[in-house]
Design an enzyme around this catalytic site. Structure first.
Site, PDB file in Angstrom:
ATOM      1  N   CYS A  30      35.512  72.066  50.800  1.00  0.00           N
ATOM      2  CA  CYS A  30      35.233  73.495  50.644  1.00  0.00           C
ATOM      3  C   CYS A  30      35.249  74.168  52.009  1.00  0.00           C
ATOM      4  CB  CYS A  30      33.868  73.674  49.988  1.00  0.00           C
ATOM      5  SG  CYS A  30      33.242  75.353  50.072  1.00  0.00           S
ATOM      6  N   CYS A  36      27.806  78.471  54.385  1.00  0.00           N
ATOM      7  CA  CYS A  36      26.911  78.858  53.293  1.00  0.00           C
ATOM      8  C   CYS A  36      25.686  77.963  53.221  1.00  0.00           C
ATOM      9  CB  CYS A  36      27.709  78.905  51.992  1.00  0.00           C
ATOM     10  SG  CYS A  36      27.057  78.015  50.612  1.00  0.00           S
ATOM     11  N   CYS A  39      25.475  73.463  49.842  1.00  0.00           N
ATOM     12  CA  CYS A  39      25.711  72.067  49.494  1.00  0.00           C
ATOM     13  C   CYS A  39      25.234  71.158  50.612  1.00  0.00           C
ATOM     14  CB  CYS A  39      27.191  71.824  49.215  1.00  0.00           C
ATOM     15  SG  CYS A  39      27.721  72.544  47.659  1.00  0.00           S
ATOM     16  N   CYS A 112      33.806  79.111  44.820  1.00  0.00           N
ATOM     17  CA  CYS A 112      32.831  78.066  45.141  1.00  0.00           C
ATOM     18  C   CYS A 112      33.181  76.832  44.315  1.00  0.00           C
ATOM     19  CB  CYS A 112      31.438  78.584  44.803  1.00  0.00           C
ATOM     20  SG  CYS A 112      30.187  77.303  44.753  1.00  0.00           S
ATOM     21  N   GLN A 236      19.207  74.882  31.712  1.00  0.00           N
ATOM     22  CA  GLN A 236      19.833  73.922  32.624  1.00  0.00           C
ATOM     23  C   GLN A 236      21.241  74.371  32.989  1.00  0.00           C
ATOM     24  OE1 GLN A 236      18.492  71.512  34.130  1.00  0.00           O
ATOM     25  NE2 GLN A 236      16.788  70.699  32.936  1.00  0.00           N
ATOM     26  N   TYR A 265       6.278  72.731  28.883  1.00  0.00           N
ATOM     27  CA  TYR A 265       7.235  73.402  29.771  1.00  0.00           C
ATOM     28  C   TYR A 265       8.572  73.506  29.028  1.00  0.00           C
ATOM     29  CZ  TYR A 265       3.772  71.612  33.126  1.00  0.00           C
ATOM     30  OH  TYR A 265       2.616  71.282  33.781  1.00  0.00           O
ATOM     31  N   GLU A 286       5.032  77.072  26.721  1.00  0.00           N
ATOM     32  CA  GLU A 286       5.814  77.607  27.839  1.00  0.00           C
ATOM     33  C   GLU A 286       5.135  78.884  28.326  1.00  0.00           C
ATOM     34  OE1 GLU A 286       8.827  77.242  29.658  1.00  0.00           O
ATOM     35  OE2 GLU A 286       8.377  79.240  30.437  1.00  0.00           O
ATOM     36  N   ASP A 334       8.487  68.579  31.117  1.00  0.00           N
ATOM     37  CA  ASP A 334       9.641  68.931  31.963  1.00  0.00           C
ATOM     38  C   ASP A 334       9.213  70.054  32.915  1.00  0.00           C
ATOM     39  OD1 ASP A 334      12.132  69.407  33.013  1.00  0.00           O
ATOM     40  OD2 ASP A 334      13.036  70.141  31.157  1.00  0.00           O
ATOM     41  N   CYS A 361      12.782  67.228  37.978  1.00  0.00           N
ATOM     42  CA  CYS A 361      13.862  67.610  38.897  1.00  0.00           C
ATOM     43  C   CYS A 361      13.439  67.345  40.339  1.00  0.00           C
ATOM     44  CB  CYS A 361      14.250  69.068  38.690  1.00  0.00           C
ATOM     45  SG  CYS A 361      12.878  70.204  38.798  1.00  0.00           S
TER      46      CYS A 361
HETATM   47  N1  SAH Z   1      12.402  72.074  29.081  1.00  0.00           N
HETATM   48  C1  SAH Z   1      13.168  73.260  29.373  1.00  0.00           C
HETATM   49  C2  SAH Z   1      12.691  74.032  30.611  1.00  0.00           C
HETATM   50  C3  SAH Z   1      12.383  73.246  31.838  1.00  0.00           C
HETATM   51  S1  SAH Z   1      12.178  74.162  33.335  1.00  0.00           S
HETATM   52  C4  SAH Z   1      14.645  72.942  29.489  1.00  0.00           C
HETATM   53  O1  SAH Z   1      15.014  71.790  29.601  1.00  0.00           O
HETATM   54  O2  SAH Z   1      15.459  73.866  29.451  1.00  0.00           O
HETATM   55  C5  SAH Z   1      10.479  74.353  33.502  1.00  0.00           C
HETATM   56  C6  SAH Z   1       9.889  75.435  32.617  1.00  0.00           C
HETATM   57  O3  SAH Z   1       8.485  75.449  32.888  1.00  0.00           O
HETATM   58  C7  SAH Z   1      10.374  76.853  32.870  1.00  0.00           C
HETATM   59  O4  SAH Z   1      10.820  77.398  31.652  1.00  0.00           O
HETATM   60  C8  SAH Z   1       9.130  77.596  33.376  1.00  0.00           C
HETATM   61  O5  SAH Z   1       9.074  78.943  32.927  1.00  0.00           O
HETATM   62  C9  SAH Z   1       8.011  76.778  32.780  1.00  0.00           C
HETATM   63  N2  SAH Z   1       6.715  76.801  33.467  1.00  0.00           N
HETATM   64  C10 SAH Z   1       6.466  76.872  34.792  1.00  0.00           C
HETATM   65  N3  SAH Z   1       5.151  76.787  35.046  1.00  0.00           N
HETATM   66  C11 SAH Z   1       4.543  76.640  33.836  1.00  0.00           C
HETATM   67  C12 SAH Z   1       3.176  76.475  33.434  1.00  0.00           C
HETATM   68  N4  SAH Z   1       2.188  76.463  34.316  1.00  0.00           N
HETATM   69  N5  SAH Z   1       2.918  76.344  32.116  1.00  0.00           N
HETATM   70  C13 SAH Z   1       3.922  76.345  31.196  1.00  0.00           C
HETATM   71  N6  SAH Z   1       5.219  76.496  31.526  1.00  0.00           N
HETATM   72  C14 SAH Z   1       5.536  76.652  32.823  1.00  0.00           C
END
Ligand code: SAH
Length: 403
Positions: A30, A36, A39, A112, A236, A265, A286, A334, A361
């Site tokens: 790239c 930038c 990466c 990109c 994602q 989450y 959430e 998550d 992540c």
């Molecule tokens: N499981 C989903 C989202 C994961 S990302 C997927 O795979 O698409 C993490 C998520 O946690 C986000 O949507 C964010 O808004 C939420 N989040 C962040 N802090 C939080 C909290 N304290 N309580 C509940 N959700 C939360």
């Protein structure tokens, strides 16, 4: 290009072609990468990068469990389904691109290597239209000017495309003609949204939005379930690898149809809605309002009736569940990069699920949270890294934790 020797045992495991397809010898190639800074792996081959990521996960998880070999991409390019471009002005020209790492200086980007190619074309068209419509770009220092950002989201499975125009004020001159011109060049755009961000902030999107064309959201399909995604919801960014990750999460959960499942989450409901088919009931939580709205809509649109959604802080919600003596069989979690918190983890322990499937992540916070859970009677069985973000330093991991 000559590859660096990959020395460690864990690293070598990461490079097999069998597992990681044909992309292993790829390089980034790239022209803007250096300026930038988006990466991290600019000079390494893809297989060296996979080995590094494997090592990183291994380093954080080695006290707890076996780490499976990372799953990389066959074609590690143009995977981002969410593309953001910041607009500015340089030497009499409209430019768009990305902030140079750690600064607010705009580095012009025309193409990109990791962004959806169609999205980059659309950003190019917006640059051209700003010139012909004589629309001024926003100046972060003075606060003058109108046009701030473009955000494009693409449903890889449906082909739907959302373009979000982020302005400093709600009034876009010649709005109808602008939308018409953009759609004429890109009939594949399915919705256009005007977002107003009038604050001096590094956040891209503001709160107020109006739909200029189409439904105001896109849809995508993941593991057979259809999802609605609005501009503000988390989704994602790598479709191919997300399906691999979620299938692994479902395998780890080992659902038989009898379980009460928690999806913490949950974002727009993805994991819980995919799990619902093989569970008795799912309780999803959430924090983000828009994401929960999408999640409720998604359950209805897919005819899924055994999932309930709650908008709350995951920690507070789980504490309430634990206090009411509610039990769960499987907990999916998550959390964002910062990981979970003690309120959440201690409540999970009280809910006492047979299995916890942790999608992370960030291997560092994953390691920290596993340390807590293993002190409270849980064991980590295995972990699978998945390369969701080729060329960046990030790596996703799913871990199975059980009693
Ligand atoms: N499981 C989903 C989202 C994961 S990302 C997927 O795979 O698409 C993490 C998520 O946690 C986000 O949507 C964010 O808004 C939420 N989040 C962040 N802090 C939080 C909290 N304290 N309580 C509940 N959700 C939360």
């Amino acid at each position: 290009m000559k590859e660096k020797r990959i020395k460690t045992k864990e690293g070598i495991k990461a490079v097999s072609k069998k597992r990681n397809g044909n992309g292993t010898s790829a390089t980034l190639n790239c022209r803007t990468a250096k300026k930038c800074g988006g990466c991290r792996y600019r000079t390494e081959t893809y297989r060296e990068q996979l080995a590094e990521k494997q090592k990183l996960v291994y380093a954080n998880l080695k006290p707890f469990c076996k780490v499976e070999e990372i799953i990389g991409m066959d074609n590690p390019y143009y995977y981002r389904n969410k593309v953001h471009a910041v607009f500015s002005y340089e030497k009499g020209q409209v430019i768009s691109g990305t902030y140079k790492e750690g600064t607010h200086q705009v580095v012009p980007v025309e193409k990109c290597m990791i962004e959806d190619e169609k999205a980059d074309e659309i950003v190019g068209t917006v640059r051209k239209l700003l010139r012909s419509f004589k629309i001024k770009t926003y100046d972060e220092d003075t606060g003058y000017g109108l046009f701030r950002h473009v955000l494009i989201r693409t449903g890889k499975a449906t082909g739907q495309i959302m373009v979000v125009l982020v302005l400093s004020s709600p009034i876009l001159p010649s709005k109808n003609n602008f939308v018409k011109a953009l759609r004429k060049e890109h009939p594949e755009i399915t919705t256009i949204v005007l977002n107003v961000n009038d604050k001096k902030t590094s956040m891209v999107l503001g709160e107020k939005e109006t739909v200029l064309f189409g439904k105001g959201y896109i849809e995508d399909v993941l593991c057979g379930v259809r999802f609605r995604i609005s501009s503000q919801s988390f989704y994602q960014i790598n479709h191919t690898q997300t399906e691999i990750l979620y299938r692994k999460a479902m395998e780890y959960a080992g659902l038989t149809g009898k379980e009460r499942v928690v999806d913490a989450y949950c974002g727009i409901g993805t994991i819980g809605l995919i799990a619902a088919e093989n569970a008795k009931e799912v309780i999803s939580v959430e924090l983000n309002k828009d994401a929960i709205k999408d999640a409720i809509y998604n359950a209805k649109a897919n005819g899924i009736k055994n999932v309930r959604f709650y908008q709350n802080d995951a920690g507070k919600f789980m504490m309430q569940m634990a206090e009411q003596g509610v039990k769960a069989d499987v907990v999916f979690m998550d959390p964002p990069r910062a990981g979970s918190d003690e309120a959440f983890l201690s409540s999970v322990v009280r809910l006492s699920p047979e299995r916890i499937v942790y999608v992370s992540c960030n291997p560092v916070t994953l390691g920290r949270d596993l340390k807590y859970l293993t002190k409270k009677g849980y064991q980590v069985k295995k972990a699978q890294p998945v390369d969701m973000f080729p060329w960046s330093e990030h790596v996703e991991t799913v871990a199975l934790i059980s009693k």
